[in-house]
Enzyme design. Structure first.
Site, PDB file in Angstrom:
ATOM      1  N   ASP A  79       0.827  -1.207   0.000  1.00 49.80           N
ATOM      2  CA  ASP A  79       0.000   0.000   0.000  1.00 49.80           C
ATOM      3  C   ASP A  79       0.859   1.253   0.000  1.00 49.80           C
ATOM      4  O   ASP A  79       1.935   1.284   0.618  1.00 49.80           O
ATOM      5  CB  ASP A  79      -0.905   0.034   1.238  1.00 49.80           C
ATOM      6  CG  ASP A  79      -2.096  -0.905   1.130  1.00 49.80           C
ATOM      7  OD1 ASP A  79      -2.327  -1.430   0.032  1.00 49.80           O
ATOM      8  OD2 ASP A  79      -2.775  -1.101   2.154  1.00 49.80           O
ATOM      9  N   ARG A  80       0.371   2.287  -0.643  1.00 45.83           N
ATOM     10  CA  ARG A  80       1.107   3.549  -0.712  1.00 45.83           C
ATOM     11  C   ARG A  80       1.440   4.098   0.673  1.00 45.83           C
ATOM     12  O   ARG A  80       2.521   4.644   0.898  1.00 45.83           O
ATOM     13  CB  ARG A  80       0.277   4.583  -1.492  1.00 45.83           C
ATOM     14  CG  ARG A  80       0.988   5.911  -1.726  1.00 45.83           C
ATOM     15  CD  ARG A  80       0.112   6.867  -2.505  1.00 45.83           C
ATOM     16  NE  ARG A  80      -1.020   7.325  -1.716  1.00 45.83           N
ATOM     17  CZ  ARG A  80      -0.986   8.395  -0.927  1.00 45.83           C
ATOM     18  NH1 ARG A  80       0.114   9.117  -0.794  1.00 45.83           N
ATOM     19  NH2 ARG A  80      -2.065   8.754  -0.257  1.00 45.83           N
TER      20      ARG A  80
END
Length: 310
Positions: free
Chosen positions: A139-140
């Protein structure tokens, strides 16, 4: 599948579109207008400038009749992106793989509003390896270890490791400490993530998400440092499970409640979740790898600075 006739741009591959059987539109232009939802003017401008090409690299005329199976390539106009001002540390590099220690706020691969400011695009530019690909994604908002492959023909072997759960992954998180929460424990639930909805949710049904949660240590200020071992890889799984236990991860903008969007370039108070350890047997070389992130979670090492957004 024919190779892309267009080169990468700033480390980003061109978009590939294959016309499906029974797709809408009598011409290639009509189909792309409906499919891309970019507006008549945008698509027409791309055709006029010769930016949409076929497998031979030649510009495709807008009035080309629709033909199922036809491949088209083009580059999207990149969105305006604020540079992520944190280093992407290389942990390991050989002729087959590159393992990096990704910072918070940097997406793994191009998607949506994050294109050039992604780990993949940045590595392709910095290492000069245009064929570099991601074996999995992080995930970012999550920091930590990510595995990339050097050779496209070997990528499937490494992706299979993750699909078949042959990779040992350990995460670290900082969250409230609850003395009444019995740990360690294994959390099992069914998690669904609907397209267009920001959050994932738990529903009744056969479990598809498994996480072992352990308390590594806690301190007097009410915080705990947790060790998380996912047995599956559902979207937002660790965040959903920690929230369900009543100890949501610090800095989470989605759980337990969706926070207001922050301005682009606001890199304060990152999510306190880190992919700490990545271990696997290399499917190509047979070497047993074990990598450890060198990053520290700010809310644990310097809570006041993290809370103040420094």
């Amino acid at each position: 599948m024919p190779p892309a006739p267009l080169p990468q741009r700033d480390g980003v591959d061109p978009v590939r579109v294959r016309l499906p059987a029974g797709g809408p539109g009598a011409t290639v232009r009509d189909h792309l207008v409906q499919r891309l939802s970019a507006g008549d003017g945008v698509v027409d401008g791309m055709f006029a400038a010769g930016l949409i090409v076929g497998a031979d690299g030649r510009a495709v005329p807008a009035d080309t009749p629709y033909a199922p199976g036809l491949f088209l390539w083009f580059h999207r106009e990149p969105p305006a992106e604020v540079p992520v001002p944190f280093p992407l540390e290389i942990v390991h590099r050989d002729e087959h793989i590159v393992v990096v220690d990704k910072p918070h706020f940097l997406a793994t691969t191009p998607r949506g509003a994050h294109v050039a400011q992604t780990a993949l695009a940045r590595l392709r530019r910095e290492l000069g390896v245009p064929e570099l690909g991601a074996a999995h994604r992080l995930d970012r908002l999550t920091a930590g270890l990510v595995l990339f492959t050097v050779r496209p023909e070997e990528r499937g072997a490494y992706q299979t490791l993750f699909r078949d759960r042959l990779v040992h992954k350990e995460y670290e998180a900082v969250a409230p400490y609850d003395p009444g929460l019995e740990l360690p424990r294994t959390v099992r639930s069914r998690i669904v993530k609907e397209r267009g909805v920001l959050t994932a949710r738990e529903v009744e049904g056969e479990p598809n998400a498994l996480t072992r949660v352990e308390l590594a240590e806690h301190r007097a200020d009410g915080l705990g440092r947790y060790r998380l071992l996912p047995g599956t890889g559902q979207t937002h799984q660790l965040r959903v499970h920690m929230n369900a236990l009543g100890v949501p991860i610090l800095g989470d903008p989605l759980y337990p409640e969706v926070a207001a969007p922050v301005p682009a370039g606001d890199f304060r108070r990152p999510l306190q979740l880190l992919a700490r350890i990545l271990a696997f047997t290399d499917p190509v070389t047979g070497v047993a790898h074990r990598f450890t992130s060198g990053r520290a979670l700010g809310a644990w090492s310097a809570y006041e600075d993290w809370a103040a957004g420094q």
